[in-house]
Motif scaffolding. Sequence first.
Motif, PDB file in Angstrom:
ATOM      1  N   UNK A  71       0.833  -1.210   0.000  1.00 40.32           N
ATOM      2  CA  UNK A  71       0.000   0.000   0.000  1.00 40.32           C
ATOM      3  C   UNK A  71       0.863   1.254   0.000  1.00 40.32           C
ATOM      4  N   UNK A  72       0.244   2.355  -0.351  1.00 38.52           N
ATOM      5  CA  UNK A  72       0.965   3.632  -0.387  1.00 38.52           C
ATOM      6  C   UNK A  72       1.539   3.979   0.983  1.00 38.52           C
ATOM      7  N   UNK A  73       0.766   3.714   2.046  1.00 31.56           N
ATOM      8  CA  UNK A  73       1.231   4.017   3.396  1.00 31.56           C
ATOM      9  C   UNK A  73       2.388   3.137   3.822  1.00 31.56           C
ATOM     10  N   UNK A  74       2.324   1.859   3.472  1.00 33.45           N
ATOM     11  CA  UNK A  74       3.395   0.931   3.848  1.00 33.45           C
ATOM     12  C   UNK A  74       4.676   1.257   3.089  1.00 33.45           C
ATOM     13  N   UNK A  75       4.553   1.628   1.832  1.00 33.01           N
ATOM     14  CA  UNK A  75       5.727   2.031   1.057  1.00 33.01           C
ATOM     15  C   UNK A  75       6.365   3.273   1.657  1.00 33.01           C
ATOM     16  N   UNK A  76       5.547   4.223   2.072  1.00 29.13           N
ATOM     17  CA  UNK A  76       6.065   5.440   2.691  1.00 29.13           C
ATOM     18  C   UNK A  76       6.766   5.118   4.010  1.00 29.13           C
ATOM     19  N   UNK A  77       6.235   4.163   4.783  1.00 31.59           N
ATOM     20  CA  UNK A  77       6.873   3.771   6.044  1.00 31.59           C
ATOM     21  C   UNK A  77       8.263   3.195   5.781  1.00 31.59           C
ATOM     22  N   UNK A  78       8.381   2.368   4.750  1.00 35.19           N
ATOM     23  CA  UNK A  78       9.679   1.782   4.419  1.00 35.19           C
ATOM     24  C   UNK A  78      10.649   2.839   3.886  1.00 35.19           C
ATOM     25  N   UNK A  79      10.149   3.778   3.104  1.00 33.47           N
ATOM     26  CA  UNK A  79      10.998   4.860   2.607  1.00 33.47           C
ATOM     27  C   UNK A  79      11.562   5.683   3.765  1.00 33.47           C
ATOM     28  N   UNK A  80      10.746   5.905   4.771  1.00 35.37           N
ATOM     29  CA  UNK A  80      11.185   6.671   5.944  1.00 35.37           C
ATOM     30  C   UNK A  80      12.306   5.933   6.669  1.00 35.37           C
ATOM     31  N   UNK A  81      12.191   4.601   6.781  1.00 34.69           N
ATOM     32  CA  UNK A  81      13.255   3.808   7.400  1.00 34.69           C
ATOM     33  C   UNK A  81      14.564   3.945   6.617  1.00 34.69           C
ATOM     34  N   UNK A  82      14.459   3.893   5.296  1.00 36.06           N
ATOM     35  CA  UNK A  82      15.649   4.029   4.449  1.00 36.06           C
ATOM     36  C   UNK A  82      16.338   5.359   4.704  1.00 36.06           C
ATOM     37  N   UNK A  83      15.559   6.424   4.724  1.00 36.89           N
ATOM     38  CA  UNK A  83      16.142   7.765   4.898  1.00 36.89           C
ATOM     39  C   UNK A  83      16.721   7.946   6.297  1.00 36.89           C
ATOM     40  N   UNK A  84      16.013   7.474   7.303  1.00 34.46           N
ATOM     41  CA  UNK A  84      16.448   7.680   8.684  1.00 34.46           C
ATOM     42  C   UNK A  84      17.698   6.868   9.025  1.00 34.46           C
TER      43      UNK A  84
END
Length: 364
Positions: A71-84
């Motif tokens: 989902x769009x929300x789950x993808x965004x959560x994973x992107x945030x982990x990558x950046x952080x």
Amino acid sequence: MLRLRMMRAPQKYVQGKDSLLQFHKEMKELGSKWLFICSRSGEKACREKIEKSFQDSDDVRRYEVFGGVSSTGEIERMRKLVREEGFNVVVGVGGGSAIDTAKATAYYEKLPVVIVPTVVATDAPCTGLSVIYNDDKTFNSYLFYPKNPEAVIVDSAVIANAPVDFLVAGMGDALGTYFEARACERTDAPSLESGGITRSAMALCSLCYETLKEYGAAAKKACECHVVTPALEAIIEANVYLSGVGADNGGLAVAHSFYNGLTALGGHSAPHGNCVAFGTLVQLVLERASKEEFKEVQDFCMEVGLPITLEEIGITKDEEIHVIAENACAPGESIHNMVADVTPDQLYAAIVAADALGKVRKAQ
């Protein structure tokens, strides 16, 4: 219009029993900080082997169990982990949704992606696209990527210990590969990569079908016994690589449109590959395939446990067939890659005919 012929595929494909014990050796050039996006079953099946492959490395690893839907929300959560946390490689471990989440995360963050399928129910691992859903699990869009995954690694022992129904469904998805590509080649229709179809692509598609016929039944038996045999290795390659690269570079036609039309009913439980297998029979009816070719495909389906009647995929009402036919012929559907464009009435008739022929075959 001049259509340039082209081919795309993963940069690296690795397959074999316990291949995950070589994960780091095969993938180490991609980076040193790894985010593993896993299904629960994927983490359970693969983490121990992957960790053993890193035993002499100080690379950073994080295993993150995702929410179950790409989902769009789950993808965004994973992107945030990558950046952080500064990850520089994304790995998808599991079935289609985990894979699609990893592909999308890597694409948006401009990182390489490795795919570790734990089932071979579809040809998704090698393809350059994802199915994206909204957070309420409704369909959002198809996301097409400018390239295929950097690497795909399949541990045949993991596949041998997965439910055999997944292997059979993957054979159903792979069954459509040659016949859909053949239809696209006849009309110079575009592949999924929007290019012309190469002879190399058609050779892969043809090999996919020949492999299914030769090794399908033996591979199913091996999977039922949870052992890795040459036959199972051949079918894993057909389901994942030959079908995935073949479909990407060969194109789609009736079989996948039939599946898309069926999803309009909502709540159906038949696996994607099982529906594609029946859709392949429908396509052969529309193409006026020879009696011998139609029987050959029917026989293969029966041999490995794929459906040859509508009832086997949960369709029992005439109005359901009309809904499938109407939606499968919607603008933009791959059914329009056929030599003669197909109307809902023509598709309805072909579905009914394929079902009737299946009933006759099962009664023999």
